[in-house]
Write a protein that holds these residues in place. Structure first.
Motif, PDB file in Angstrom:
ATOM      1  N   GLU A 183      -0.017  -9.447  14.074  1.00 12.44           N
ATOM      2  CA  GLU A 183       0.808  -9.806  12.919  1.00 12.44           C
ATOM      3  C   GLU A 183       0.312  -9.089  11.671  1.00 12.44           C
ATOM      4  OE1 GLU A 183       2.400 -13.841  10.611  1.00 12.44           O
ATOM      5  OE2 GLU A 183       0.778 -13.971  12.073  1.00 12.44           O
ATOM      6  N   ILE A 184       1.257  -8.714  10.814  1.00 10.13           N
ATOM      7  CA  ILE A 184       0.909  -8.094   9.534  1.00 10.13           C
ATOM      8  C   ILE A 184       1.845  -8.642   8.461  1.00 10.13           C
ATOM      9  CG2 ILE A 184       2.389  -6.085   9.985  1.00 10.13           C
ATOM     10  CD1 ILE A 184       0.349  -4.413   8.381  1.00 10.13           C
ATOM     11  N   SER A 185       1.268  -8.979   7.301  1.00  5.08           N
ATOM     12  CA  SER A 185       2.041  -9.499   6.173  1.00  5.08           C
ATOM     13  C   SER A 185       1.632  -8.753   4.912  1.00  5.08           C
ATOM     14  CB  SER A 185       1.780 -11.006   5.986  1.00  5.08           C
ATOM     15  OG  SER A 185       2.121 -11.730   7.133  1.00  5.08           O
ATOM     16  N   GLY A 186       2.585  -8.563   4.012  1.00  4.52           N
ATOM     17  CA  GLY A 186       2.278  -7.890   2.757  1.00  4.52           C
ATOM     18  C   GLY A 186       3.516  -7.716   1.899  1.00  4.52           C
ATOM     19  N   CYS A 187       3.384  -6.852   0.884  1.00  5.43           N
ATOM     20  CA  CYS A 187       4.491  -6.626  -0.057  1.00  5.43           C
ATOM     21  C   CYS A 187       4.503  -5.171  -0.519  1.00  5.43           C
ATOM     22  CB  CYS A 187       4.345  -7.517  -1.294  1.00  5.43           C
ATOM     23  SG  CYS A 187       4.444  -9.292  -0.994  1.00  5.43           S
ATOM     24  N   PRO A 244       6.776   4.583  -0.044  1.00  4.21           N
ATOM     25  CA  PRO A 244       6.238   3.881  -1.216  1.00  4.21           C
ATOM     26  C   PRO A 244       5.203   4.674  -1.992  1.00  4.21           C
ATOM     27  CG  PRO A 244       6.402   2.399   0.647  1.00  4.21           C
ATOM     28  CD  PRO A 244       6.730   3.766   1.169  1.00  4.21           C
ATOM     29  N   GLU A 245       4.317   5.377  -1.298  1.00  5.57           N
ATOM     30  CA  GLU A 245       3.241   6.081  -1.989  1.00  5.57           C
ATOM     31  C   GLU A 245       3.736   7.242  -2.844  1.00  5.57           C
ATOM     32  OE1 GLU A 245       3.257   5.167   1.113  1.00  5.57           O
ATOM     33  OE2 GLU A 245       1.692   3.640   1.138  1.00  5.57           O
ATOM     34  N   SER A 246       5.006   7.648  -2.661  1.00  4.11           N
ATOM     35  CA  SER A 246       5.532   8.771  -3.436  1.00  4.11           C
ATOM     36  C   SER A 246       6.255   8.312  -4.701  1.00  4.11           C
ATOM     37  CB  SER A 246       6.497   9.599  -2.577  1.00  4.11           C
ATOM     38  OG  SER A 246       7.650   8.829  -2.262  1.00  4.11           O
ATOM     39  N   HIS A 247       6.324   7.015  -4.941  1.00  8.38           N
ATOM     40  CA  HIS A 247       6.973   6.461  -6.125  1.00  8.38           C
ATOM     41  C   HIS A 247       5.949   5.613  -6.889  1.00  8.38           C
ATOM     42  CE1 HIS A 247      10.150   7.425  -3.287  1.00  8.38           C
ATOM     43  NE2 HIS A 247      11.019   7.446  -4.281  1.00  8.38           N
ATOM     44  N   HIS A 248       6.397   4.885  -7.904  1.00 14.39           N
ATOM     45  CA  HIS A 248       5.522   3.969  -8.631  1.00 14.39           C
ATOM     46  C   HIS A 248       5.444   2.648  -7.870  1.00 14.39           C
ATOM     47  CE1 HIS A 248       9.679   3.670  -9.999  1.00 14.39           C
ATOM     48  NE2 HIS A 248       9.462   2.373 -10.143  1.00 14.39           N
ATOM     49  N   VAL A 249       5.292   2.763  -6.566  1.00 17.54           N
ATOM     50  CA  VAL A 249       5.275   1.615  -5.664  1.00 17.54           C
ATOM     51  C   VAL A 249       4.108   1.779  -4.704  1.00 17.54           C
ATOM     52  CG1 VAL A 249       6.652   0.237  -4.047  1.00 17.54           C
ATOM     53  CG2 VAL A 249       7.800   1.661  -5.751  1.00 17.54           C
ATOM     54  N   TYR A 250       3.479   0.661  -4.355  1.00 15.92           N
ATOM     55  CA  TYR A 250       2.413   0.738  -3.347  1.00 15.92           C
ATOM     56  C   TYR A 250       2.520  -0.455  -2.416  1.00 15.92           C
ATOM     57  CZ  TYR A 250      -0.147  -2.721  -6.149  1.00 15.92           C
ATOM     58  OH  TYR A 250      -0.516  -3.855  -6.838  1.00 15.92           O
ATOM     59  N   ALA A 251       2.048  -0.271  -1.177  1.00 16.54           N
ATOM     60  CA  ALA A 251       2.085  -1.327  -0.169  1.00 16.54           C
ATOM     61  C   ALA A 251       0.773  -2.102  -0.202  1.00 16.54           C
ATOM     62  CB  ALA A 251       2.312  -0.732   1.218  1.00 16.54           C
ATOM     63  N   HIS A 252       0.885  -3.408  -0.380  1.00 12.84           N
ATOM     64  CA  HIS A 252      -0.285  -4.291  -0.394  1.00 12.84           C
ATOM     65  C   HIS A 252      -0.247  -5.171   0.849  1.00 12.84           C
ATOM     66  CE1 HIS A 252      -3.356  -7.100  -1.734  1.00 12.84           C
ATOM     67  NE2 HIS A 252      -2.504  -8.092  -1.508  1.00 12.84           N
ATOM     68  N   ILE A 253      -1.296  -5.106   1.686  1.00  9.62           N
ATOM     69  CA  ILE A 253      -1.379  -5.904   2.903  1.00  9.62           C
ATOM     70  C   ILE A 253      -2.222  -7.134   2.607  1.00  9.62           C
ATOM     71  CG2 ILE A 253      -2.050  -5.953   5.325  1.00  9.62           C
ATOM     72  CD1 ILE A 253       0.233  -4.009   4.593  1.00  9.62           C
ATOM     73  N   SER A 254      -1.625  -8.318   2.776  1.00  5.04           N
ATOM     74  CA  SER A 254      -2.325  -9.570   2.484  1.00  5.04           C
ATOM     75  C   SER A 254      -2.944 -10.198   3.730  1.00  5.04           C
ATOM     76  CB  SER A 254      -1.364 -10.571   1.831  1.00  5.04           C
ATOM     77  OG  SER A 254      -0.245 -10.807   2.670  1.00  5.04           O
ATOM     78  N   LYS A 255      -2.409  -9.875   4.905  1.00  2.22           N
ATOM     79  CA  LYS A 255      -2.933 -10.445   6.154  1.00  2.22           C
ATOM     80  C   LYS A 255      -2.643  -9.484   7.288  1.00  2.22           C
ATOM     81  CE  LYS A 255      -2.136 -14.259   9.422  1.00  2.22           C
ATOM     82  NZ  LYS A 255      -1.319 -15.466   9.714  1.00  2.22           N
ATOM     83  N   GLN A 256      -3.640  -9.283   8.167  1.00  2.00           N
ATOM     84  CA  GLN A 256      -3.409  -8.434   9.331  1.00  2.00           C
ATOM     85  C   GLN A 256      -4.294  -8.877  10.490  1.00  2.00           C
ATOM     86  OE1 GLN A 256      -3.644  -4.226   8.635  1.00  2.00           O
ATOM     87  NE2 GLN A 256      -2.996  -3.706  10.711  1.00  2.00           N
ATOM     88  N   THR A 257      -3.674  -9.101  11.631  1.00  2.00           N
ATOM     89  CA  THR A 257      -4.374  -9.353  12.878  1.00  2.00           C
ATOM     90  C   THR A 257      -3.877  -8.316  13.882  1.00  2.00           C
ATOM     91  OG1 THR A 257      -2.723 -10.872  13.789  1.00  2.00           O
ATOM     92  CG2 THR A 257      -4.390 -11.818  12.322  1.00  2.00           C
ATOM     93  N   ARG A 258      -4.307  -8.441  15.126  1.00  2.00           N
ATOM     94  CA  ARG A 258      -3.806  -7.505  16.137  1.00  2.00           C
ATOM     95  C   ARG A 258      -2.324  -7.698  16.394  1.00  2.00           C
ATOM     96  NH1 ARG A 258      -7.501  -8.385  21.251  1.00  2.00           N
ATOM     97  NH2 ARG A 258      -6.841 -10.506  20.754  1.00  2.00           N
ATOM     98  N   SER A 308       8.332  -7.591  -6.229  1.00  2.00           N
ATOM     99  CA  SER A 308       7.912  -7.144  -4.908  1.00  2.00           C
ATOM    100  C   SER A 308       8.986  -7.386  -3.857  1.00  2.00           C
ATOM    101  CB  SER A 308       6.629  -7.881  -4.477  1.00  2.00           C
ATOM    102  OG  SER A 308       5.616  -7.781  -5.470  1.00  2.00           O
ATOM    103  N   VAL A 309       8.909  -6.584  -2.792  1.00  2.00           N
ATOM    104  CA  VAL A 309       9.665  -6.824  -1.561  1.00  2.00           C
ATOM    105  C   VAL A 309       8.625  -7.159  -0.496  1.00  2.00           C
ATOM    106  CG1 VAL A 309      11.174  -5.840   0.186  1.00  2.00           C
ATOM    107  CG2 VAL A 309      11.539  -5.281  -2.225  1.00  2.00           C
ATOM    108  N   CYS A 310       8.628  -8.417  -0.035  1.00  2.00           N
ATOM    109  CA  CYS A 310       7.554  -8.909   0.842  1.00  2.00           C
ATOM    110  C   CYS A 310       8.051  -9.047   2.278  1.00  2.00           C
ATOM    111  CB  CYS A 310       7.024 -10.253   0.335  1.00  2.00           C
ATOM    112  SG  CYS A 310       6.238 -10.122  -1.303  1.00  2.00           S
ATOM    113  N   PHE A 311       7.116  -8.847   3.234  1.00  2.00           N
ATOM    114  CA  PHE A 311       7.490  -8.813   4.651  1.00  2.00           C
ATOM    115  C   PHE A 311       6.441  -9.509   5.514  1.00  2.00           C
ATOM    116  CE2 PHE A 311       5.080  -5.054   3.514  1.00  2.00           C
ATOM    117  CZ  PHE A 311       4.087  -5.000   4.476  1.00  2.00           C
ATOM    118  N   ASP A 312       6.913  -9.991   6.679  1.00  2.00           N
ATOM    119  CA  ASP A 312       6.054 -10.508   7.743  1.00  2.00           C
ATOM    120  C   ASP A 312       6.554  -9.905   9.051  1.00  2.00           C
ATOM    121  OD1 ASP A 312       4.268 -12.671   6.473  1.00  2.00           O
ATOM    122  OD2 ASP A 312       6.258 -13.235   5.776  1.00  2.00           O
ATOM    123  N   VAL A 313       5.648  -9.237   9.779  1.00  2.00           N
ATOM    124  CA  VAL A 313       6.028  -8.541  11.009  1.00  2.00           C
ATOM    125  C   VAL A 313       5.060  -8.929  12.123  1.00  2.00           C
ATOM    126  CG1 VAL A 313       6.357  -6.291  12.112  1.00  2.00           C
ATOM    127  CG2 VAL A 313       6.976  -6.602   9.711  1.00  2.00           C
TER     128      VAL A 313
END
Length: 251
Positions: free
Chosen positions: A151-155, A135-149, A111-116
């Motif tokens: 902050e957003i985190s995922g991979c 991502p949705e056009s490849h064998h890759v998908y975005a998974h969101i693990s945390k989201q507030t107004r 995974s490539v993980c991010f915090d924004v």
């Protein structure tokens, strides 16, 4: 007048301002017996001052040079001899995007993980080696693990990665107040072609002057090939000699 619980009132229930500005918020308490008003300031990170008025039934909170860390709810509290009442104020700080982390990780999926962070919530766009990457056009998908107004985190999760997925991944986050960019290298697996032996071009001695000699292609052999071949021949000679002795004895 009868006694009862006080009433707490945040004069404004929602406030939106830009980062680095000052803001004043009013908390009012009413009821019998006479109550006091106060703000719960435990969540504030910026400096502030407090003004008490109307026999402590009114409190004015001024936050100086607000930052994104002040985002969230503030509580206005009214207290008297009977009990306590509360009212909420929603404080929103307009903030440019900030990418606090972008890393390649080997989890259940590679995974490539991010915090924004940012408000309003930033839009996010991906690039791979400088080219647009969806991502949705490849064998890759975005998974969101945390989201507030704010902050957003995922991979980005790669289900079946191969060497073609190796590269430099860039995340661009933007909203009305700015833009942030960060990049990370991801190496999922080696290129199978890089593991093949390298061909060596050699030109044999020319035995004719009729034309140019054509180069031939040879492949590298292990450094100890000749030594290993010598050992193999010696072992073969020993085996033949032993067999001969055994034959003589038996005869």
């Amino acid at each position: 007048a009868s006694c009862g619980l006080p009433t707490a009132t945040a004069v404004t229930q929602e406030v939106t301002i830009n980062r680095t500005q000052d803001v004043s918020l009013v908390c009012v308490a009413s009821g019998t017996p006479s109550p006091t008003a106060e703000w719960d300031t435990t969540t504030l990170r910026s400096k502030y001052t407090i003004e008490i008025a109307e026999s402590a039934r009114k409190q004015v909170l001024t936050i100086h040079n607000v930052s994104e860390d002040d985002n969230g709810n503030l509580t206005c509290i009214a207290k008297n001899m009977v009990g306590t009442a509360e009212a909420e104020l929603d404080l929103k700080i307009n903030t440019p995007p900030l990418i606090t982390s972008l890393t390649y990780k080997v989890l259940f999926h590679k995974s490539v993980c991010f915090d924004v962070q940012g408000y309003p919530m930033p839009d996010m766009v991906w690039y791979k080696d400088g080219e647009s990457f969806v991502p949705e056009s490849h064998h890759v998908y975005a998974h969101i693990s945390k989201q507030t107004r704010f902050e957003i985190s995922g991979c980005l999760k790669f289900e079946i990665p191969s060497h073609v997925d190796n590269g430099n991944y860039t995340l661009v986050a933007s909203n009305a107040y700015g833009q942030a960019r960060a990049s990370t290298m991801a190496s999922f697996m080696n290129d199978p072609m890089s593991m093949m032996p390298a061909p060596i071009a050699r030109t044999p001695p020319s035995t004719s002057t009729a034309g140019p000699a054509w180069p031939t292609i040879d492949y590298q052999t292990p450094e100890n090939w000749e030594q290993d071949t010598t050992y193999t021949r010696i072992e073969t000679y020993i085996a033949v000699a032993v067999s001969s002795v055994v034959f003589i004895v038996v005869a």
